[in-house]
Design an enzyme around this catalytic site. Structure first.
Site, PDB file in Angstrom:
ATOM      1  CB  VAL A  98      -0.949   0.041   1.072  1.00 50.83           C
ATOM      2  CG1 VAL A  98      -1.945   1.138   1.442  1.00 50.83           C
ATOM      3  CG2 VAL A  98      -1.803  -1.177   1.199  1.00 50.83           C
ATOM      4  CB  CYS A  99       1.003   4.237   0.599  1.00 50.05           C
ATOM      5  SG  CYS A  99       1.458   5.970   0.494  1.00 50.05           S
ATOM      6  CB  ALA A 100       5.790   5.019  -0.311  1.00 45.26           C
TER       7      ALA A 100
END
Length: 243
Positions: A98-100
């Site tokens: 998720v995300c970075a």
């Protein structure tokens, strides 16, 4: 069904606590909050969290999930962590982020040639590490599943739930959690005023520059460890990485 979520100092907790809320409710799920040791860690905005399983005690995982946050850059320079991520990801049924968190997977060699979602501010940097950035909230590429920025982790988790247990189970959990988001503002990367986009990008510039440097170091390590490989066209760009 063993599901491991990586915890680390400086993480954005919603990247993984959102998915935890969904995945922990799946039948047969055994959740592992993974870190080097069982001691409190602090998120990027000061929330204290407690891991439950050390790297040494981690079982074979069905799902590895990695979130992001400002602590991601330091993590990519930590050989112990990256070796664990590479090892756990190599044996997992599903390798997810998720995300970075996708940068951590990519830095561990787990996204080379795979499509991935990412936070919109950092999406274009992901190509440096051999992944294929995609502008979608959820991306599924074979056994790699990724979510975009932060809150996308909840949507992402229902996709993972469906992959693991089928649509009916995922729908039941979604209904029980009353997941029906209606944010007060219709504001996204695509429709935000230019001035607001510029303001957010300017505020994020130091973090993005540090993220770029950490990715460049990871590329250099991979090239040294595995021998030269064909450079990706986006490798070592001159931009800061803002979309």
């Amino acid at each position: 069904m063993d599901i491991g979520l990586l915890f680390f100092p400086g993480m954005t907790q919603l990247d993984v606590t959102g998915p935890f809320e969904v995945l922990a409710r799946l039948p047969g799920a055994r959740m592992h909050l993974l870190w080097k040791s069982i001691e409190p860690i602090t998120s990027d905005v000061g929330l204290t969290l407690m891991p439950t399983t050390t790297f040494a005690d981690c079982p074979q995982l069905d799902v590895l999930c990695v979130g992001g946050g400002p602590g991601q850059m330091a993590l990519m320079d930590d050989e112990e962590v990256m070796a664990f991520v590479a090892r756990a990801g190599a044996g997992a049924r599903y390798v997810t982020s998720v995300c970075a968190g996708c940068f951590i997977l990519a830095g561990a060699g787990l996204l080379d040639g795979y499509k991935s979602a990412c936070h919109w501010l950092s999406r274009d940097q992901l190509a440096i590490l051999g992944a294929i950035p995609v502008k979608e909230r959820i991306v599924v590429d074979r056994n790699r599943i990724s979510g975009g920025g932060v809150t996308a982790g909840i949507d992402f988790a229902f996709q993972v739930a469906a992959e693991l247990c089928g649509d009916d189970v995922a729908k039941r959990v979604q209904l029980m959690l009353e997941y029906d988001p209606k944010p007060p503002f219709d504001i996204t990367e695509d429709n935000a005023p230019a001035a607001l986009l510029a303001e957010v990008r300017s505020a994020a510039r130091p973090l993005l520059e540090e993220r770029l440097r950490s990715s460049q170091r990871a590329v250099a390590r991979m090239q040294q460890g595995r021998g030269p490989r064909e450079a990706h066209p986006a490798a070592f760009p001159s931009s800061t990485g803002a979309s």
